[in-house]
Design a protein around this motif. Structure first.
Motif, PDB file in Angstrom:
ATOM      1  N   ARG A 220      14.343   5.283 -18.212  1.00 30.80           N
ATOM      2  CA  ARG A 220      13.071   4.708 -17.800  1.00 30.80           C
ATOM      3  C   ARG A 220      12.335   4.245 -19.049  1.00 30.80           C
ATOM      4  NH1 ARG A 220       8.111   5.495 -16.296  1.00 30.80           N
ATOM      5  NH2 ARG A 220       7.892   7.110 -17.872  1.00 30.80           N
ATOM      6  N   TYR A 221      11.640   3.120 -18.945  1.00 31.85           N
ATOM      7  CA  TYR A 221      10.879   2.625 -20.086  1.00 31.85           C
ATOM      8  C   TYR A 221       9.456   2.304 -19.652  1.00 31.85           C
ATOM      9  CZ  TYR A 221      15.519   2.217 -22.029  1.00 31.85           C
ATOM     10  OH  TYR A 221      16.795   2.496 -22.456  1.00 31.85           O
ATOM     11  N   ALA A 222       8.497   2.934 -20.286  1.00 28.05           N
ATOM     12  CA  ALA A 222       7.092   2.664 -19.970  1.00 28.05           C
ATOM     13  C   ALA A 222       6.676   1.348 -20.607  1.00 28.05           C
ATOM     14  CB  ALA A 222       6.214   3.793 -20.502  1.00 28.05           C
ATOM     15  N   VAL A 223       5.648   0.749 -20.066  1.00 28.98           N
ATOM     16  CA  VAL A 223       5.127  -0.508 -20.624  1.00 28.98           C
ATOM     17  C   VAL A 223       4.857  -0.337 -22.123  1.00 28.98           C
ATOM     18  CG1 VAL A 223       3.187  -2.118 -20.607  1.00 28.98           C
ATOM     19  CG2 VAL A 223       4.070  -1.205 -18.458  1.00 28.98           C
ATOM     20  N   GLY A 224       5.340  -1.286 -22.888  1.00 33.48           N
ATOM     21  CA  GLY A 224       5.065  -1.257 -24.320  1.00 33.48           C
ATOM     22  C   GLY A 224       6.101  -0.525 -25.142  1.00 33.48           C
ATOM     23  N   THR A 225       7.011   0.171 -24.482  1.00 35.65           N
ATOM     24  CA  THR A 225       8.067   0.846 -25.236  1.00 35.65           C
ATOM     25  C   THR A 225       9.262  -0.089 -25.373  1.00 35.65           C
ATOM     26  OG1 THR A 225       9.028   1.841 -23.254  1.00 35.65           O
ATOM     27  CG2 THR A 225       7.376   3.120 -24.437  1.00 35.65           C
ATOM     28  N   SER A 226      10.038   0.096 -26.424  1.00 37.42           N
ATOM     29  CA  SER A 226      11.163  -0.805 -26.649  1.00 37.42           C
ATOM     30  C   SER A 226      12.473  -0.137 -26.255  1.00 37.42           C
ATOM     31  CB  SER A 226      11.204  -1.241 -28.103  1.00 37.42           C
ATOM     32  OG  SER A 226      11.532  -0.133 -28.915  1.00 37.42           O
ATOM     33  N   VAL A 227      13.373  -0.950 -25.733  1.00 42.17           N
ATOM     34  CA  VAL A 227      14.704  -0.466 -25.370  1.00 42.17           C
ATOM     35  C   VAL A 227      15.577  -0.430 -26.616  1.00 42.17           C
ATOM     36  CG1 VAL A 227      16.738  -0.912 -23.957  1.00 42.17           C
ATOM     37  CG2 VAL A 227      14.445  -1.392 -23.048  1.00 42.17           C
ATOM     38  N   PHE A 228      15.457  -1.481 -27.421  1.00 37.92           N
ATOM     39  CA  PHE A 228      16.107  -1.471 -28.735  1.00 37.92           C
ATOM     40  C   PHE A 228      15.339  -2.419 -29.634  1.00 37.92           C
ATOM     41  CE2 PHE A 228      18.603  -4.364 -26.006  1.00 37.92           C
ATOM     42  CZ  PHE A 228      18.366  -5.568 -26.639  1.00 37.92           C
ATOM     43  N   GLU A 229      15.572  -2.313 -30.926  1.00 43.10           N
ATOM     44  CA  GLU A 229      14.825  -3.137 -31.863  1.00 43.10           C
ATOM     45  C   GLU A 229      15.726  -3.953 -32.772  1.00 43.10           C
ATOM     46  OE1 GLU A 229      11.537  -1.231 -33.684  1.00 43.10           O
ATOM     47  OE2 GLU A 229      10.716  -0.680 -31.716  1.00 43.10           O
ATOM     48  N   GLN A 230      15.192  -5.079 -33.155  1.00 42.87           N
ATOM     49  CA  GLN A 230      15.898  -6.012 -34.024  1.00 42.87           C
ATOM     50  C   GLN A 230      16.440  -5.315 -35.265  1.00 42.87           C
ATOM     51  OE1 GLN A 230      13.508  -9.444 -34.760  1.00 42.87           O
ATOM     52  NE2 GLN A 230      14.988 -10.434 -36.110  1.00 42.87           N
TER      53      GLN A 230
ATOM     54  N   GLY B 295      21.447  -6.819 -24.175  1.00 43.71           N
ATOM     55  CA  GLY B 295      21.830  -5.965 -25.301  1.00 43.71           C
ATOM     56  C   GLY B 295      23.323  -5.982 -25.565  1.00 43.71           C
ATOM     57  N   ILE B 296      23.995  -7.089 -25.206  1.00 45.22           N
ATOM     58  CA  ILE B 296      25.443  -7.136 -25.361  1.00 45.22           C
ATOM     59  C   ILE B 296      25.820  -7.713 -26.718  1.00 45.22           C
ATOM     60  CG2 ILE B 296      26.063  -7.167 -22.946  1.00 45.22           C
ATOM     61  CD1 ILE B 296      26.066 -10.183 -23.044  1.00 45.22           C
ATOM     62  N   ALA B 297      25.378  -7.037 -27.754  1.00 46.89           N
ATOM     63  CA  ALA B 297      25.612  -7.508 -29.114  1.00 46.89           C
ATOM     64  C   ALA B 297      27.107  -7.718 -29.378  1.00 46.89           C
ATOM     65  CB  ALA B 297      25.042  -6.520 -30.123  1.00 46.89           C
ATOM     66  N   LYS B 298      27.912  -6.877 -28.806  1.00 45.15           N
ATOM     67  CA  LYS B 298      29.357  -6.975 -29.018  1.00 45.15           C
ATOM     68  C   LYS B 298      29.872  -8.350 -28.614  1.00 45.15           C
ATOM     69  CE  LYS B 298      32.742  -4.084 -30.290  1.00 45.15           C
ATOM     70  NZ  LYS B 298      33.119  -2.899 -29.511  1.00 45.15           N
TER      71      LYS B 298
ATOM     72  N   ARG C 285      28.362  -9.079 -32.960  1.00 44.74           N
ATOM     73  CA  ARG C 285      27.397  -8.478 -33.883  1.00 44.74           C
ATOM     74  C   ARG C 285      27.436  -6.960 -33.781  1.00 44.74           C
ATOM     75  NH1 ARG C 285      22.703 -11.826 -35.518  1.00 44.74           N
ATOM     76  NH2 ARG C 285      22.042  -9.813 -36.287  1.00 44.74           N
ATOM     77  N   ASN C 286      27.062  -6.315 -34.837  1.00 44.64           N
ATOM     78  CA  ASN C 286      26.978  -4.860 -34.808  1.00 44.64           C
ATOM     79  C   ASN C 286      25.538  -4.364 -34.709  1.00 44.64           C
ATOM     80  OD1 ASN C 286      29.773  -4.377 -34.981  1.00 44.64           O
ATOM     81  ND2 ASN C 286      29.681  -4.954 -37.150  1.00 44.64           N
ATOM     82  N   ASP C 287      24.608  -5.291 -34.854  1.00 43.23           N
ATOM     83  CA  ASP C 287      23.207  -4.902 -34.681  1.00 43.23           C
ATOM     84  C   ASP C 287      22.578  -5.802 -33.627  1.00 43.23           C
ATOM     85  OD1 ASP C 287      23.349  -7.242 -36.067  1.00 43.23           O
ATOM     86  OD2 ASP C 287      21.682  -6.781 -37.419  1.00 43.23           O
ATOM     87  N   TYR C 288      21.454  -5.365 -33.084  1.00 42.66           N
ATOM     88  CA  TYR C 288      20.765  -6.183 -32.099  1.00 42.66           C
ATOM     89  C   TYR C 288      20.023  -7.311 -32.810  1.00 42.66           C
ATOM     90  CZ  TYR C 288      21.564  -2.269 -28.898  1.00 42.66           C
ATOM     91  OH  TYR C 288      22.138  -1.293 -28.137  1.00 42.66           O
ATOM     92  N   PRO C 289      20.218  -8.539 -32.339  1.00 45.68           N
ATOM     93  CA  PRO C 289      19.557  -9.663 -33.006  1.00 45.68           C
ATOM     94  C   PRO C 289      18.069  -9.773 -32.667  1.00 45.68           C
ATOM     95  CG  PRO C 289      20.960 -10.448 -31.224  1.00 45.68           C
ATOM     96  CD  PRO C 289      21.131  -8.961 -31.295  1.00 45.68           C
ATOM     97  N   GLY C 290      17.611  -9.021 -31.672  1.00 49.35           N
ATOM     98  CA  GLY C 290      16.198  -9.083 -31.300  1.00 49.35           C
ATOM     99  C   GLY C 290      15.690  -7.751 -30.798  1.00 49.35           C
ATOM    100  N   THR C 291      14.420  -7.734 -30.476  1.00 51.37           N
ATOM    101  CA  THR C 291      13.788  -6.538 -29.934  1.00 51.37           C
ATOM    102  C   THR C 291      13.514  -6.758 -28.454  1.00 51.37           C
ATOM    103  OG1 THR C 291      12.705  -6.013 -32.023  1.00 51.37           O
ATOM    104  CG2 THR C 291      11.700  -5.112 -30.026  1.00 51.37           C
TER     105      THR C 291
ATOM    106  N   GLN D  92      12.324 -12.227 -31.303  1.00 48.27           N
ATOM    107  CA  GLN D  92      12.861 -12.186 -32.655  1.00 48.27           C
ATOM    108  C   GLN D  92      11.715 -12.421 -33.618  1.00 48.27           C
ATOM    109  OE1 GLN D  92      16.035 -14.896 -33.527  1.00 48.27           O
ATOM    110  NE2 GLN D  92      17.471 -13.897 -32.138  1.00 48.27           N
ATOM    111  N   VAL D  93      11.787 -11.764 -34.738  1.00 46.23           N
ATOM    112  CA  VAL D  93      10.782 -11.987 -35.777  1.00 46.23           C
ATOM    113  C   VAL D  93      11.460 -12.681 -36.953  1.00 46.23           C
ATOM    114  CG1 VAL D  93       9.172 -10.887 -37.358  1.00 46.23           C
ATOM    115  CG2 VAL D  93       9.488  -9.979 -35.057  1.00 46.23           C
TER     116      VAL D  93
END
Lengths: 236, 236
Positions: free
Chosen positions: B35-45, B84-87, B91-97, B64-65
């Motif tokens: 579960r993710y509350a408003v304003g929380t991130s699932v993953f980050e850049q 979030g399918i970086a694979k 990529r090995n990291d997430y390109p965005g948040t 993206q920043v």
DNA sequence: TTCGGTCTTTGAGCGGGCGCAAGGTTCCGG
DNA sequence: CCGGAACCTTGCGCCCGCTCAAAGACCGAA
């Protein structure tokens, strides 16, 4: 022309990596090879998508024309690239036009084979997905550039991207090894040929590049990189 | 939380279409729900990409920043979407948040399962490819818009796209059913919040839309379509 | 209810880059 | 070798949309 394509033509391509000879032959048996002279199109925007392709030699330019008649360049197709895969975009027509800017040779499969090939060759499916992933990333990069960067920097990034994809080391710099007009660069960058001309002239005075009629030599990619200082990967 | 996810939660999603119950269970057994509350991130850049996700409920904003600190919105994630399918992007990291703009629930798989799942479930692979195809097309559309259209028209297209993806019919129009700020629209359109504010104010005077703090109601999508007259599909 | 933060509106000014236009250069076919 | 087509350069003026600035509206927390 109808003889089966020789495996050696494609076995080194990343797209076909991890495939057995038998698998390759199976796939190649459904393909035909075609030659495209400079200025001829492989397919055109809006046309029914009845084939997909892999470029063996040469270079293609993929464009889209807006309803208002403005043209933009979606991407360049380099040897080894899969293209014209409208089915994977859930489309029945080609969303753009692809035209040879250099003498080119491509393999062509009937689009009806698409599902069958994916089904029979999972490793190819995964490679195709990676191809799309790479393209998606490039598209995002360009979106970011168009949204946030000024024209000069966008031109720098565009030119460096071209050099990474199709650059050839040469005495005195890196040459874009197919004909590119200022108009082309403008259509890749979201600006006008006038502005591109002015910018390249300035760079030329600064000794950064050497232009010419449909020619471009990057004499100092490193300093261009600083200009477009976000990072374009590769090239060092 | 570690109990296997119920099939009924996902069986209707296009992503999992044409899959048997057994296949679904196989896949779901590897997932956990979060579960993710408003304003929380699932993953980050930039973070190591160790999971991929499917959104069940809610809404996410993927940003993206740039190195210079400018932010842009890559896309909104809607229920049913894979993200979030970086694979798949190599990529090995997430390109965005990705951040929740509404209370959200997602299924999460360890990224190590990615290859295994693709291998074991070809139909899912194909569906995932279609997902990417759709995204690629949207990216191209936005590229074309950014390259060729003026700001007002781009805003129109952006807003109509939002309505198509996340619009809810309502008395008097179509409501964007999650909070959108002018800043958000600016970051999707490649402009500034000031300009967006001015444009929306003008539209409001013309009776085209009804705004508000992070609210947006399209009172006359049809006339907006004329404004952004290239064609955004759907909505009639 | 008050207070602080976030979001929004609106004004004023200016500048990057586009539109337009004219002229130059290179290339190719006849 | 000539003529036309395609490509490139450069100047000038203007306008869209950005920057800067200030103040108003709304929201949630205490």
């Amino acid at each position: 022309m109808n003889a089966t394509i020789d495996r050696s033509l494609v076995s080194a391509l990343p797209l076909f990596s991890r495939m057995s000879d038998a698998e390759l032959d199976d796939i190649l048996s459904m393909a035909v090879s075609r030659r495209y002279a400079v200025g001829t199109s492989v397919f055109e925007q809006g046309q029914a998508a009845d084939q997909f392709f892999v470029l063996l030699y040469g270079r293609l330019r993929v464009t889209q024309v807006t309803p208002e008649g403005q043209q933009i360049i979606i991407r360049m197709v380099n040897p080894g690239d899969l293209f014209g895969i409208a089915k994977a975009l859930q489309r029945n027509d080609y969303p753009g036009t692809s035209m040879a800017v250099a003498e080119s040779v491509a393999l062509a499969w009937p689009m009806t084979c698409w599902d069958e090939i994916l089904e029979r060759h999972p490793s190819l499916t995964i490679n195709a997905m990676q191809t799309m992933g790479g393209r998606l990333q490039e598209a995002h990069t360009r979106l970011r550039e168009l949204s946030t960067e000024e024209v000069e920097r966008r031109v720098a990034h565009t030119v460096l991207r071209l050099a990474n994809q199709s650059g050839k080391k040469e005495a005195g710099g890196v040459r874009i090894d197919f004909p590119v007009s200022k108009q082309d660069i403008a259509e890749m960058t979201g600006t006008t040929l006038h502005t591109v001309s002015r910018i390249l002239t300035a760079w030329e005075s600064a000794g950064l590049v050497e232009g010419g009629r449909r020619k471009l030599l990057l004499k100092d990619p490193h300093r261009l990189l600083l200009l477009g200082d976000g990072h374009v990967p590769g090239l060092l």
